[in-house]
Motif scaffolding. Sequence first.
Motif, PDB file in Angstrom:
ATOM      1  N   SER A 274      10.113   7.836  20.977  1.00 54.29           N
ATOM      2  CA  SER A 274      11.165   7.690  20.006  1.00 54.29           C
ATOM      3  C   SER A 274      10.943   6.283  19.427  1.00 54.29           C
ATOM      4  N   VAL A 275      10.004   5.220  20.180  1.00 55.62           N
ATOM      5  CA  VAL A 275       9.908   3.944  19.695  1.00 55.62           C
ATOM      6  C   VAL A 275       8.557   3.962  18.975  1.00 55.62           C
ATOM      7  N   ASP A 276       8.549   3.320  17.862  1.00 53.94           N
ATOM      8  CA  ASP A 276       7.315   3.147  17.028  1.00 53.94           C
ATOM      9  C   ASP A 276       6.473   1.762  17.848  1.00 53.94           C
ATOM     10  N   VAL A 277       5.786   2.204  18.850  1.00 56.06           N
ATOM     11  CA  VAL A 277       5.270   0.938  19.547  1.00 56.06           C
ATOM     12  C   VAL A 277       4.176   0.141  18.776  1.00 56.06           C
ATOM     13  N   ALA A 278       3.485   1.034  17.994  1.00 54.00           N
ATOM     14  CA  ALA A 278       2.534   0.172  17.071  1.00 54.00           C
ATOM     15  C   ALA A 278       3.056  -0.874  16.161  1.00 54.00           C
ATOM     16  N   HIS A 279       4.355  -0.687  15.665  1.00 52.98           N
ATOM     17  CA  HIS A 279       5.119  -1.675  14.736  1.00 52.98           C
ATOM     18  C   HIS A 279       6.396  -2.306  15.286  1.00 52.98           C
ATOM     19  N   SER A 280       6.572  -2.089  16.656  1.00 56.16           N
ATOM     20  CA  SER A 280       7.305  -3.368  17.381  1.00 56.16           C
ATOM     21  C   SER A 280       6.768  -4.574  17.475  1.00 56.16           C
ATOM     22  N   ALA A 281       7.550  -5.292  17.586  1.00 55.80           N
ATOM     23  CA  ALA A 281       6.909  -6.857  17.734  1.00 55.80           C
ATOM     24  C   ALA A 281       7.717  -7.844  18.435  1.00 55.80           C
ATOM     25  N   SER A 282       7.122  -8.934  18.875  1.00 59.07           N
ATOM     26  CA  SER A 282       8.015  -9.983  19.460  1.00 59.07           C
ATOM     27  C   SER A 282       7.864 -11.199  18.834  1.00 59.07           C
ATOM     28  N   PHE A 283       8.712 -12.195  18.784  1.00 55.59           N
ATOM     29  CA  PHE A 283       8.703 -13.504  17.912  1.00 55.59           C
ATOM     30  C   PHE A 283       9.061 -14.584  18.971  1.00 55.59           C
ATOM     31  N   VAL A 284       9.097 -14.004  20.096  1.00 53.01           N
ATOM     32  CA  VAL A 284       9.299 -14.846  21.465  1.00 53.01           C
ATOM     33  C   VAL A 284       7.976 -15.204  21.895  1.00 53.01           C
ATOM     34  N   PRO A 285       7.319 -16.489  21.813  1.00 55.36           N
ATOM     35  CA  PRO A 285       6.063 -16.663  22.395  1.00 55.36           C
ATOM     36  C   PRO A 285       6.002 -16.258  23.876  1.00 55.36           C
ATOM     37  N   GLY A 286       4.571 -15.809  24.144  1.00 55.71           N
ATOM     38  CA  GLY A 286       4.659 -15.173  25.732  1.00 55.71           C
ATOM     39  C   GLY A 286       4.950 -14.092  26.023  1.00 55.71           C
ATOM     40  N   PHE A 287       5.944 -13.465  25.090  1.00 57.91           N
ATOM     41  CA  PHE A 287       6.455 -11.997  25.819  1.00 57.91           C
ATOM     42  C   PHE A 287       6.027 -11.085  24.753  1.00 57.91           C
ATOM     43  N   ALA A 288       5.831  -9.767  25.279  1.00 59.65           N
ATOM     44  CA  ALA A 288       5.767  -8.554  24.456  1.00 59.65           C
ATOM     45  C   ALA A 288       7.137  -8.063  23.979  1.00 59.65           C
ATOM     46  N   PHE A 289       7.158  -7.088  23.200  1.00 57.27           N
ATOM     47  CA  PHE A 289       8.606  -6.463  22.791  1.00 57.27           C
ATOM     48  C   PHE A 289       9.485  -5.857  23.685  1.00 57.27           C
ATOM     49  N   ASN A 290       8.581  -5.395  24.746  1.00 56.82           N
ATOM     50  CA  ASN A 290       9.272  -4.719  25.787  1.00 56.82           C
ATOM     51  C   ASN A 290       9.528  -5.458  27.187  1.00 56.82           C
ATOM     52  N   GLN A 291       9.271  -6.676  26.775  1.00 56.31           N
ATOM     53  CA  GLN A 291       9.751  -7.721  28.079  1.00 56.31           C
ATOM     54  C   GLN A 291      10.811  -8.552  28.191  1.00 56.31           C
ATOM     55  N   ASP A 292      11.596  -8.873  29.025  1.00 56.31           N
ATOM     56  CA  ASP A 292      12.634  -9.753  28.987  1.00 56.31           C
ATOM     57  C   ASP A 292      12.680 -10.428  30.501  1.00 56.31           C
ATOM     58  N   VAL A 293      13.804 -10.901  30.811  1.00 57.28           N
ATOM     59  CA  VAL A 293      13.970 -11.643  32.048  1.00 57.28           C
ATOM     60  C   VAL A 293      14.095 -10.542  33.278  1.00 57.28           C
ATOM     61  N   PRO A 294      13.041 -10.511  34.196  1.00 57.72           N
ATOM     62  CA  PRO A 294      13.176  -9.527  35.214  1.00 57.72           C
ATOM     63  C   PRO A 294      14.329  -9.779  36.413  1.00 57.72           C
ATOM     64  N   CYS A 295      14.671  -8.965  37.094  1.00 59.31           N
ATOM     65  CA  CYS A 295      15.551  -9.217  38.277  1.00 59.31           C
ATOM     66  C   CYS A 295      14.852  -9.522  39.522  1.00 59.31           C
ATOM     67  N   THR A 296      15.488  -9.934  40.484  1.00 58.73           N
ATOM     68  CA  THR A 296      14.926 -10.382  41.814  1.00 58.73           C
ATOM     69  C   THR A 296      15.378  -9.259  42.843  1.00 58.73           C
ATOM     70  N   PRO A 297      14.624  -8.809  43.437  1.00 60.79           N
ATOM     71  CA  PRO A 297      14.988  -7.607  44.317  1.00 60.79           C
ATOM     72  C   PRO A 297      15.678  -8.284  45.434  1.00 60.79           C
ATOM     73  N   VAL A 298      16.628  -7.535  46.053  1.00 66.85           N
ATOM     74  CA  VAL A 298      17.394  -8.254  47.213  1.00 66.85           C
ATOM     75  C   VAL A 298      16.848  -7.381  48.480  1.00 66.85           C
ATOM     76  N   PRO A 299      16.272  -8.259  49.414  1.00 62.78           N
ATOM     77  CA  PRO A 299      15.843  -7.434  50.578  1.00 62.78           C
ATOM     78  C   PRO A 299      16.894  -6.729  51.166  1.00 62.78           C
ATOM     79  N   PRO A 300      16.361  -5.704  51.997  1.00 62.13           N
ATOM     80  CA  PRO A 300      15.043  -4.882  51.981  1.00 62.13           C
ATOM     81  C   PRO A 300      14.303  -4.311  50.743  1.00 62.13           C
ATOM     82  N   ALA A 301      15.270  -4.174  49.734  1.00 61.82           N
ATOM     83  CA  ALA A 301      14.676  -3.420  48.595  1.00 61.82           C
ATOM     84  C   ALA A 301      13.299  -4.218  48.138  1.00 61.82           C
ATOM     85  N   THR A 302      12.422  -3.468  47.230  1.00 56.72           N
ATOM     86  CA  THR A 302      11.277  -4.206  47.010  1.00 56.72           C
ATOM     87  C   THR A 302      11.189  -4.144  45.184  1.00 56.72           C
ATOM     88  N   THR A 303      12.166  -3.358  44.781  1.00 57.99           N
ATOM     89  CA  THR A 303      12.242  -3.233  43.446  1.00 57.99           C
ATOM     90  C   THR A 303      13.795  -3.269  42.897  1.00 57.99           C
TER      91      THR A 303
END
Length: 498
Positions: A187-216
Motif C-alpha cells: 500500500s506504500v508507493d515506494v517509488a515516490h516515497s522520499a527522504s529529506f534527511v541526509p543519509g537516511f532512506a524514507f523507511n529508516q529512523d533510529v534503531p533500538c538496541t537489543p537487551v541481552p540475551p535478545a538479539t533483535t
Amino acid sequence: MRFLTVTSISLIGGLGLASCVDQVALGPRSSTPTSISASSVAAAGGASSYVIQSTGNAVPAGLADAVRAAGGTLTSTLPQIGVAFAVSSDAGFAARVAKLAGVSSVTADMVVQWVDPKEAAIPLDADASGVVGGTSLGSDETFFNIQWAVKAVHAPEAWDAGARGAGVRVAVIDGGLNNLHIDLDGSVDVAHSASFVPGFAFNQDVPCTPVPPATTCVTFSHATHVAGIIAARDNAVGTIGIAPGATIIGVKVLHNGSGTFAHVIQGIVYAATPIVAGGAGADIINMSLAGIFYLQGVVAAQLAEALGRATTYAYQQGVTVFAAAANAALDLDHTANLVVLPAQSPNVLAISATAPEGFAVGYPFGATDFDDPASYTDFGQSVIDFAAPGGDARLPGSAVCSIPRIPSGSIVAPCFVFDFVISPGSLGPVNDRYFFAAGTSMATPAAAAVAALIIEKYGRIGPARVEAILRHSSDDLGKPGNDDFYGLGRVNAFRAVQ
C-alpha cells in the motif's frame, strides 16, 4: 480552514520549544508539555544552514553565483515557492545575501523537536498471527475489537457503502515509515516515497538496541502508526485503516522526532508537486507534528513565512493538508502570544483529539461515548477545524481488562491502555507488531483518511470542496456551530460518502 499571518514569532525562551506529546507512555500519565531545546542547523565543517526567501514566488536569477560570492553554497532551491537553501561558515553571509535584489530574507534554519522522542508508545504484547477468512470488511482483523477509533468515525458504515479510499494518494510527512509492515506492504508507493534527511532512506529512523540475551528488538515508528490509521490493509491480519484502499507516500523529514524547517518545507513541496513535474503527486498531506512558538522575534517569523509558502503551494496544487493541533491543552483563543505550526499555517486543517474513558471496562458494555475532548488536546475556535479520535489516558487506576482477540484468545492490558489508538507501529526488522498511542498525532490521520474516502467518491475536487464536505458531514458536537474543542465537528466517514 483558518488563516494566520505571523508578523513576529520566536522560539520559547529564545531557543526553547514546548512540544506536543505524540505518544503516551505506559507509566505516569501526564499531558504536561515538555521543554525541548532547539538549535541552529550546523552543516558539514561547522557551517550554518540558511533559508533564503525571495520577494516573489520565483528564485532570483543568478542566485547560486551571488551566494557563492557572498561566501556560501546554494544547496537546493524551490522555485515553486521562491525559497532556496544555502550553507556558509561566514558570519557576514546572511547580511550580504539579504541585500541582493529579489531577496526578502535570509534566516538561519533551526532544528525543532516536532515529535517528543522521550514519550514511548505502548507495544501490544502480541503479533498479528492467526489469519482467518471473512467476508465483512474489518471484522476479521486480529485486533478489530479494540479499534474503537474506526467506529467513532463510523468507518464500518462507510465501508458497507463501498468506500475504501482506492486510488487516493496520502503523503505522510513524518519520520521513517515501515513500508514492509504486514498491514502496509503493497500500500506504500515506494517509488515516490522520499527522504529529506541526509543519509537516511524514507523507511529508516533510529534503531533500538537489543537487551541481552535478545538479539533483535522492535522500534516504534510514529510514521508507521500514522500510516496504519489511514490505510492499514483489509487483509484479515492486525488492524484496518479508515481508508484501507488508499495509497501511502512516505516522506521522511524527521529523525527521532526532530527536523529542520527546511526539511519540512521541502517535504511539503515535494509531496504536493505532480508526479509529471518530479513530485509525489499527493492528494492529501498528513502532518502529525507540531511546534508551539511565542509570537515575538523575527527569525522564527521568517521561517514560519517560508513554511506558509509551502502549505499555500500545496493548496494551490489541489492538495488537502491536515496537521495536528498539538497536545499542550492550550486554549489558543486566549493565549494570544502562542502559535502552533504547521496547524496554523495558511490553508491547513487543524485537528483536535477525542477519546473514550473506560472503553474496555466491562467490555462489550464499556464506554461507548468516544467523543470526549482529550485531556491534552489544544483547543480554540480560532484554530481547530475538526476533531477526530486520538485516544487518552484519563481512566484512573491500574485495573486490568481483557478483550477478545480474533479469531481466538484475548488481549490483556491495563484498562486505560485500551482508550489509546491501536495501529501498526514497528520499524523493522519485525513487521507484524502493533502499538497503542494517543495524541493529536493519532487524530489527524483519522481525519485525513475520511478525506481520502471523499476524494475517492467525488474525484480530485480540491481542498475547498473537501473541507466543505467535511463541514457538512461532520457531527456537530459541543455547542452548535463552531466549537472550542470540536471545531466544525467530529469527522463522520459514513455521512461524508452518502
